[in-house]
Design an enzyme around this catalytic site. Sequence first.
Site, PDB file in Angstrom:
ATOM      1  CG  ASP A  86      -1.945   1.025   1.302  1.00 13.45           C
ATOM      2  OD1 ASP A  86      -2.847   0.953   0.469  1.00 13.45           O
ATOM      3  OD2 ASP A  86      -1.892   1.928   2.167  1.00 13.45           O
ATOM      4  CD  GLU A 122      -2.176   2.301  -3.570  1.00 18.99           C
ATOM      5  OE1 GLU A 122      -3.225   2.902  -3.793  1.00 18.99           O
ATOM      6  OE2 GLU A 122      -1.562   2.433  -2.501  1.00 18.99           O
TER       7      GLU A 122
HETATM    8  C1  GLC Z   1      -4.187   3.042  -0.662  1.00 19.90           C
HETATM    9  C2  GLC Z   1      -5.420   2.191  -0.542  1.00 19.90           C
HETATM   10  C3  GLC Z   1      -6.546   3.073  -0.084  1.00 19.90           C
HETATM   11  C4  GLC Z   1      -6.186   3.658   1.258  1.00 19.90           C
HETATM   12  C5  GLC Z   1      -4.855   4.377   1.207  1.00 19.90           C
HETATM   13  C6  GLC Z   1      -4.327   4.660   2.571  1.00 19.90           C
HETATM   14  O1  GLC Z   1      -4.317   4.014  -1.629  1.00 19.90           O
HETATM   15  O2  GLC Z   1      -5.671   1.543  -1.742  1.00 19.90           O
HETATM   16  O3  GLC Z   1      -7.749   2.390  -0.020  1.00 19.90           O
HETATM   17  O4  GLC Z   1      -7.172   4.572   1.648  1.00 19.90           O
HETATM   18  O5  GLC Z   1      -3.877   3.600   0.578  1.00 19.90           O
HETATM   19  O6  GLC Z   1      -3.903   3.478   3.190  1.00 19.90           O
END
Ligand code: GLC
Length: 534
Positions: free
Chosen positions: A197, A259
């Site tokens: 994440d 991500e």
């Molecule tokens: C990422 C996740 C999202 C979350 C953010 C903070 O972007 O996909 O859902 O709110 O991180 O952890």
Amino acid sequence: MYQIYPRSFSDIDGDGIGDLPGITARLGHLVELGVDAVWLSPFYPSPQADAGYDVADYRDVDPIFGRLADADELIAQAHARGLRVIVDLVPNHTSSAHPWFVEALAAPAGSPARARYVFRDGRGTDGAEPPNTWRSVFGGPAWTRVPDPDGRPGQWYLHLFDVGQPDLNWDLPEVRAEFEDVLRFWLDRGVDGFRVDVAHGLVKQADLADWHYPEEPLSGGGSEGVRPPMWDQDGVHEIYRDWRRLLDSYPGERILVAEAWVQPAERLAAYVRPDEMHQAFNFEYLLAAWTAPAQYAVITRSLAATDAVGAPTTWVLSNHDVVRHASRLGLPPGTPKPNGIGAGDPQPDAAVGLRRARAATLLMLALPGSAYLYQGEELGLPEHTTMDDDARQDPTWKRSGGAERGRDGCRVPIPWEADAPSYGFGPTDASWLPQPALWAEYALDRQREVAGATYEMYRAALMLRREHGLGRGTLSWVDTADDVLAFRNGDLLVVTNFGADPVGLPAGTQPLLSSGPLDSDGGVPTDVTVWARA
Ligand code: GLC
């Protein structure tokens, strides 16, 4: 790779929130659909300030989702069915309920407990102003002031997301050691890897310099040439090299997926160099407009960027943070990426959206590389675009003062059976977000074995993708008219028509699958993708 959002996949105990036993019970669906692996969004103990992306304990399961033994059972059952399991790792921030943060609040400024996070003195008289201009991705300032242990107004802590998500200090060896231990904890339990994440956020520019948000203020990525001091700092790569070494010390194949909202594609590719992560989500692809030139450009650029570092390219159209593509593509061309859609907003054209979503999906599933699907898209599920604002739970809605609807519309529990309570999501009517009245028609049991149904299109595509080795194939473009994209991957010819007029397939090609009916004379109509044997 199929993304499961545990809150909304399948609810065994009927409390209106999905759970791990619910997922285990429905693994057969994933086998029938034909995916290779699942990625589970967070199921760890959490106050749920950000639907579980605020983790209070990285080594357990929240009681709303089950117990640790349920995670073990899910992993074992998935493996028995030939499915890999990737779990979500949230290293940028903990929950404010994490013991470390609780300890930090009880400790004085400058203490080792506070050093695990990013605490700073405020600016202005008595430190009453935030330490810098940074803003939370969910709206409002990225800093919150806390009292000193003696009760007097004290320092501020950084949270790039919700107040309940304090950012960790990744300069501290203790933080690094802790997360390596968390990786080992889950690898030892048999997981096949991690979706990381906010992978571009862990390291901040040392001086925490002010940032004046020259463009879209809340976007996680920089545009070419300008790199915000909180995102995509070069220091993150060392962390992923360490993690890669750790994963490589385990038997079998284990993967790291980033991500990272990072542009341009070349900067993103740095995350998947041979000694770093294995894959990174391609959000530039997700954001690309539905036109032949935009799709051609993003596909070409993405392939070139990852080819340069020897990593697979990835493709994604939907996830738990964006408007589902069956609705997004039904908005007028040129609409900027919406952060949720509400009853008072211009509504997408559902028929156009679904038609384009199916064409986009078949285009995506023919591309070489890894494709990521989000639960419900195999049903052609639209966004819930008329949700009552009172029902919203995404912190974005409140923190932006209602300016952004947020992400609840793509997180609604999915429909399995048209005529069951909560459309078969659980044994009762309970659903943590309201399900739209019209969802019966999308239910799985209305689509199974129905010719032309979106679900059957996904199944056929995934089967052909495997049979023809498309994921490991090579793309070569075929010259066509301006409004058409055509390419070969192995023995398949793939044609998408973005234009108004139908286009013919070359003589001698035999259509195998199409996202919509072909013309009576075999032409490909507007917003349709065809796979043909060349
Ligand atoms: C990422 C996740 C999202 C979350 C953010 C903070 O972007 O996909 O859902 O709110 O991180 O952890």
